[in-house]
Design a protein around this motif. Sequence first.
Motif, PDB file in Angstrom:
ATOM      1  N   ASP A 135       0.828  -1.206   0.000  1.00 31.38           N
ATOM      2  CA  ASP A 135       0.000   0.000   0.000  1.00 31.38           C
ATOM      3  C   ASP A 135       0.862   1.255   0.000  1.00 31.38           C
ATOM      4  O   ASP A 135       0.542   2.244  -0.664  1.00 31.38           O
ATOM      5  N   CYS A 136       1.986   1.220   0.713  1.00 34.39           N
ATOM      6  CA  CYS A 136       2.910   2.357   0.723  1.00 34.39           C
ATOM      7  C   CYS A 136       3.481   2.592  -0.674  1.00 34.39           C
ATOM      8  O   CYS A 136       3.505   3.731  -1.170  1.00 34.39           O
ATOM      9  N   HIS A 138       2.143   1.722  -3.472  1.00 32.17           N
ATOM     10  CA  HIS A 138       1.003   2.193  -4.266  1.00 32.17           C
ATOM     11  C   HIS A 138       0.840   3.701  -4.107  1.00 32.17           C
ATOM     12  O   HIS A 138       0.741   4.447  -5.093  1.00 32.17           O
ATOM     13  N   ARG A 139       0.846   4.169  -2.874  1.00 30.17           N
ATOM     14  CA  ARG A 139       0.636   5.585  -2.595  1.00 30.17           C
ATOM     15  C   ARG A 139       1.785   6.447  -3.132  1.00 30.17           C
ATOM     16  O   ARG A 139       1.554   7.500  -3.726  1.00 30.17           O
ATOM     17  N   LYS A 142       1.841   6.413  -7.091  1.00 26.93           N
ATOM     18  CA  LYS A 142       0.680   7.149  -7.604  1.00 26.93           C
ATOM     19  C   LYS A 142       0.864   8.649  -7.403  1.00 26.93           C
ATOM     20  O   LYS A 142       0.544   9.457  -8.286  1.00 26.93           O
ATOM     21  N   ALA A 143       1.381   9.056  -6.237  1.00 25.44           N
ATOM     22  CA  ALA A 143       1.590  10.471  -5.942  1.00 25.44           C
ATOM     23  C   ALA A 143       2.595  11.106  -6.894  1.00 25.44           C
ATOM     24  O   ALA A 143       2.534  12.312  -7.160  1.00 25.44           O
ATOM     25  N   ASN A 241      -7.117   0.968   6.411  1.00 25.40           N
ATOM     26  CA  ASN A 241      -6.980   2.155   5.564  1.00 25.40           C
ATOM     27  C   ASN A 241      -5.989   1.905   4.425  1.00 25.40           C
ATOM     28  O   ASN A 241      -5.023   2.630   4.235  1.00 25.40           O
ATOM     29  N   LEU A 243      -5.669   0.808   0.080  1.00 25.45           N
ATOM     30  CA  LEU A 243      -6.362   1.194  -1.141  1.00 25.45           C
ATOM     31  C   LEU A 243      -6.931   0.025  -1.929  1.00 25.45           C
ATOM     32  O   LEU A 243      -7.565   0.233  -2.963  1.00 25.45           O
ATOM     33  N   THR A 531       1.619  15.181   4.216  1.00 24.82           N
ATOM     34  CA  THR A 531       1.784  14.461   2.949  1.00 24.82           C
ATOM     35  C   THR A 531       2.619  13.209   3.154  1.00 24.82           C
ATOM     36  O   THR A 531       2.287  12.138   2.631  1.00 24.82           O
ATOM     37  N   ASP A 534       0.645  10.490   4.871  1.00 24.95           N
ATOM     38  CA  ASP A 534      -0.322   9.901   3.933  1.00 24.95           C
ATOM     39  C   ASP A 534       0.357   8.903   3.008  1.00 24.95           C
ATOM     40  O   ASP A 534      -0.217   7.858   2.683  1.00 24.95           O
ATOM     41  N   LEU A 535       1.576   9.193   2.569  1.00 22.63           N
ATOM     42  CA  LEU A 535       2.301   8.263   1.708  1.00 22.63           C
ATOM     43  C   LEU A 535       2.612   6.959   2.429  1.00 22.63           C
ATOM     44  O   LEU A 535       2.759   5.910   1.796  1.00 22.63           O
ATOM     45  N   GLY A 537       0.474   5.733   4.491  1.00 18.96           N
ATOM     46  CA  GLY A 537      -0.842   5.182   4.814  1.00 18.96           C
ATOM     47  C   GLY A 537      -1.265   5.477   6.235  1.00 18.96           C
ATOM     48  O   GLY A 537      -2.115   4.783   6.796  1.00 18.96           O
TER      49      GLY A 537
END
Length: 544
Positions: A135-136, A138-139, A142-143, A241, A243, A531, A534-535, A537
């Motif tokens: 997930d990390c 992915h974030r 994507k960012a 939490n 994605l 930010t 959030d990256l 997660g």
Amino acid sequence: MQSLPALLDARVRDVTGVDPEMRPATKPQFGHFQSNVALRLAKQEGRPPREVAASIVEKLDVSDLCEPLEIAGPGFINFRIRADVLAHSATALLEDPNRGLNRSEQPQRVVIDYSAPNVAKQMHVGHLRSTIIGDCFHRVLKALGHEVIPQNHIGDWGRQFGMLVEQILDEDLDPSTLDLASAEALYQRANAHLKADEEFATRSRDRVVKLQAGDDETLRIWQQLIDVSLAGFNATYDRMNVLLTNEHLAGESTYNDDLPRVCDDLESRGIAVVDDGALVVFVPGFNAPAIIRNQRGGYGYATTDLAAIRRRVGELDADRIIYVVGAPQTFHFEQVFAVARMAGYLPEGVTAEHVGFGQVLGADGKKFSTREGTAVSLNVLLDMAEAEAAPNVALAAIKYADLSSGLQKDYTFDAERMVQTTGDTGPYLQYAHARVCQILRRAEAEGYGYGAVTVLDEPAEQTLALLLSRFGEIVDEVAVTLQPHKLCGYLYDLAGALAHFYEVCPVLKSEGEVRSSRLALCAATKLVLGTGLDLLGIDAPERM
């Protein structure tokens, strides 16, 4: 935004032709950065290091970034970033729609294979790590503007479904009434039944054949087991939490029809050969062949993974494929990638990477398991952390503990320590974010505004601004190296610099332009902390 250290690095490299190995200065009097490039070049050129350093300084024009350069000791070059440059860099963060991230100029299509739980089984500690790490990635990717295609390669096919379906029929169960925990209990009953009853074992094998042949009743029960499992998986994903959704499912069953095609293709081209009744590929550099089809005609994980690679490149147009699977599978993936290269399934220009990870250990330093020796379910771990803190804080504790050390390392699951708001923990970073939010709220309530960062006279202000300038560079490094502990370490350093700034630089008690500038610096720090969390997660709360 290119970081200030990266700009300096490039300038020095242009003059010297070698990596300047820029390092943060060990003491404030040495500036912000030091390079030993002159000492290394002196050996090659046969000249005194200070003489070489002087010639570099003479040729190097960094006056737009730095105060006059200094030569220290035997020939170190000291760099001190100009205060106005630091101020401009911090202000630019507040104005940047990308929040300090360097959006890729050549975005890729990146497939990330992660989580991958098994149908009719609860997720356990291994799935915890794969899911959090994947997930990390992915974030982060994507960012940075890449198109990320998650693939949740769930275990939804194979011999175990023969015994599961037969057990359901023997017990006259309605599978739709099960939840994931009761489905796992069913699995355990079926497995015990299989070992104890040869007639049941025979029926189970026959049931697998029916499943593969598309028998309606068998497929109906199989699908019900999948539906029950997905409901359990998705509830856990929501709780964590992450994605992943059903849109990202690509289980083993979806490749079933491709397996004989892969075998036929590899055999027809002479890449795979029959050896002692099995279809294998002898891969140069490996001490054992890759088994593509066994002596009984069955397919293994290697065949499924080859089919997956072929589809991910051929149909999903992947430029990069990342597998987040435990470290014990390293040999398997190295061999599969090698076969895929031989077959042309992984053409030049497409990268495939296995990101392995270590185990989660209990307080006794042993593999985290129940008293019966079975893996602890993922939800039990979440419950343990939530017994110590609020859900968002507990989740921050788990994710940060997982991501903050090198992924290959094992780590100890200590919920009481992990939820602390002091030390190197996720909640400490959340607390830092909440604290800076409180400062900004109080400023607004008292009518104090801010615009740009303009005054950076104090070393603590400069340190904070300099760290902020490195955010984009750090995230870029994570995207390339897939080492999230680099981002964790950066955010921890940033939170520490923020705490020191609070101590020595009054914000609300200062006045005029100094107060406005310090509030802007707080706002930039809040943006980067939020930010960055959030990256990872992790929730960035405004109050704690």
